[in-house]
Design an enzyme around this catalytic site. Sequence first.
Site, PDB file in Angstrom:
ATOM      1  CE  LYS A 188      27.256  41.136 -38.675  1.00 20.17           C
ATOM      2  NZ  LYS A 188      27.878  39.949 -38.216  1.00 20.17           N
ATOM      3  CB  CYS A 202      23.114  38.116 -35.943  1.00 20.75           C
ATOM      4  SG  CYS A 202      24.143  36.675 -35.698  1.00 20.75           S
TER       5      CYS A 202
HETATM    6  N1  SAJ Z   1      13.649  35.833 -41.102  1.00 22.22           N
HETATM    7  C1  SAJ Z   1      12.335  36.118 -41.401  1.00 22.22           C
HETATM    8  N2  SAJ Z   1      12.015  36.394 -42.712  1.00 22.22           N
HETATM    9  C2  SAJ Z   1      12.943  36.381 -43.693  1.00 22.22           C
HETATM   10  C3  SAJ Z   1      14.291  36.109 -43.372  1.00 22.22           C
HETATM   11  C4  SAJ Z   1      14.611  35.838 -42.062  1.00 22.22           C
HETATM   12  O1  SAJ Z   1      11.451  36.119 -40.537  1.00 22.22           O
HETATM   13  O2  SAJ Z   1      12.569  36.621 -44.846  1.00 22.22           O
HETATM   14  C5  SAJ Z   1      14.010  35.533 -39.701  1.00 22.22           C
HETATM   15  C6  SAJ Z   1      14.577  34.125 -39.511  1.00 22.22           C
HETATM   16  O3  SAJ Z   1      13.544  33.181 -39.410  1.00 22.22           O
HETATM   17  C7  SAJ Z   1      15.362  34.294 -38.242  1.00 22.22           C
HETATM   18  C8  SAJ Z   1      15.893  35.724 -38.346  1.00 22.22           C
HETATM   19  O4  SAJ Z   1      15.090  36.369 -39.301  1.00 22.22           O
HETATM   20  O5  SAJ Z   1      14.533  34.191 -37.110  1.00 22.22           O
HETATM   21  C9  SAJ Z   1      17.336  35.837 -38.750  1.00 22.22           C
HETATM   22  O6  SAJ Z   1      17.655  34.902 -39.768  1.00 22.22           O
HETATM   23  P1  SAJ Z   1      18.564  35.277 -41.023  1.00 22.22           P
HETATM   24  O7  SAJ Z   1      18.669  34.071 -41.872  1.00 22.22           O
HETATM   25  O8  SAJ Z   1      18.050  36.491 -41.672  1.00 22.22           O
HETATM   26  O9  SAJ Z   1      19.949  35.714 -40.404  1.00 22.22           O
HETATM   27  P2  SAJ Z   1      20.994  35.085 -39.350  1.00 22.22           P
HETATM   28  O10 SAJ Z   1      20.730  35.708 -38.021  1.00 22.22           O
HETATM   29  O11 SAJ Z   1      21.042  33.615 -39.412  1.00 22.22           O
HETATM   30  O12 SAJ Z   1      22.365  35.655 -39.969  1.00 22.22           O
HETATM   31  C10 SAJ Z   1      22.515  37.053 -40.172  1.00 22.22           C
HETATM   32  C11 SAJ Z   1      23.056  37.288 -41.594  1.00 22.22           C
HETATM   33  N3  SAJ Z   1      22.953  38.709 -41.930  1.00 22.22           N
HETATM   34  C12 SAJ Z   1      22.400  39.112 -43.100  1.00 22.22           C
HETATM   35  O13 SAJ Z   1      21.909  38.345 -43.898  1.00 22.22           O
HETATM   36  C13 SAJ Z   1      22.430  40.577 -43.369  1.00 22.22           C
HETATM   37  C14 SAJ Z   1      24.512  36.837 -41.681  1.00 22.22           C
HETATM   38  O14 SAJ Z   1      25.080  37.169 -42.926  1.00 22.22           O
HETATM   39  C15 SAJ Z   1      25.341  37.477 -40.542  1.00 22.22           C
HETATM   40  O15 SAJ Z   1      26.702  37.080 -40.592  1.00 22.22           O
HETATM   41  C16 SAJ Z   1      24.729  37.009 -39.242  1.00 22.22           C
HETATM   42  O16 SAJ Z   1      23.399  37.550 -39.178  1.00 22.22           O
HETATM   43  C17 SAJ Z   1      25.599  37.538 -38.110  1.00 22.22           C
HETATM   44  O17 SAJ Z   1      26.394  36.742 -37.577  1.00 22.22           O
HETATM   45  O18 SAJ Z   1      25.538  38.719 -37.796  1.00 22.22           O
END
Ligand code: SAJ
Length: 431
Positions: A217, A271
Amino acid sequence: MLDKPFKRISVIGLGYIGLPTAAMFASRKIEVVGVDVNARAVDTINRGEIHIVEPDLDMVVHAAVKEGYLRAALEPEPAEAFLIAVPTPFKGENHEPDLSYIKAASRSIAPVLRPGNLVILESTSPVGATEAMAAWLAEARPDLTFPHISGEASDIRIAHCPERVLPGKVMQELITNDRVIGGMTPRCSALAARLYETFVTGKCIVASGPRVAEMCKLTENSFRDVNIAFANELSLICDELGMDVWELIRLANRHPRVNILQPGPGVGGHCIAVDPWFIVSSAPETARLIRTAREVNDSKPEWVLSKVREAVGAHLMEHPGQSAKDVTIAVYGLTFKPDIDDLRESPALEIAIKILDSHAGPVIIVEPMVDHCPPELKRARFMKDAVDVVSDIGVLLVDHASFRRRRPAAKITVDTRGLWSLDEPTKPSVR
Ligand code: SAJ
């Protein structure tokens, strides 16, 4: 017993993961008792309502409570399976994992444990947390045997099965995502897999033990963090070289094996901005790239603020009679990612607060997903709709769908998401 091994399931922690998971079991007509220390959350759920925002969750919780399969309580009750889904934040300057919530949850279920029970740790945890949980349970219940000492013969079965669902798509991903099952023994894994198979249509994949499930994870979220850091670093390099990072990424992503993520104002949520630190704290000398990625992403808000200051300077150069007091800044978006209402660890919120604190002129905050202006931003003008916003400088922090439709009237924009500068999206698959 074997036909229906789980007559009652107890979920400890009714937050963003615990409540949807509890509702999912209940929707399969299994009695679920959700436990939380927050009395208001318990009351809300028992009324068939929810205290968090997640698409479709309200419907499922409402039906489960109405049909009598789900109820919430402040104290644990006996059950066949216990799922622990409490927060695991970090503490202090060194970002050490804080296991106090897991410890408290273990202590709270220990008195009601009975031989044959299954205890699953779902919270994202540093390597070794499941073993620590087993030890806390064993300490509290010397009359029972546990797998870290008694192996397959133990009274209690223990596993780590990390949640992996994406906020905003939780109800869908809970069902369809594969689950990693890290039992302390093969029988622990088999029983845990059986539990999840009541609603998971993805595969329940058994890992060699809880430690690798914990690391799995952390690795998933670190992978994403490192890749976002790469995109964020590119945005800084492009700015220095006078290039459009969005064009660059769009072009590079035409390569069949390149899939660069999106730069932004930083990484938020509870996360991705947290979990990589658990790897760093376990292997501080070795996890160099993972640490650097965290630092790159954490430093992005300050860089955005420097761009806002530059934008104010550029406006004043064009309007020599004006001072900063005459410059109106509109900030678009506060949430940690688009089209959700979640402000936790949001870099956009951090930036908006700093703009308001440092800018002498009027600040407008535009946030269509949040109903009330956060208290720290009370001095700003809060608007839910971008249509009537008039400003000198537009700062785009969150690419909400509603912002996509319309470029702001502001002459100078600081676009941290490439929403107003892109002709076509980078690659839909990266979102
Ligand atoms: N972000 C960027 N650029 C991107 C993608 C995301 O700047 O291209 C930023 C988002 O704006 C945000 C942050 O990253 O601020 C996180 O967003 P996210 O959509 O990547 O992830 P979370 O935190 O909503 O959810 C993640 C997910 N992990 C992965 O995709 C590997 C989810 O599957 C997990 O279950 C979750 O963390 C968790 O609970 O750990």
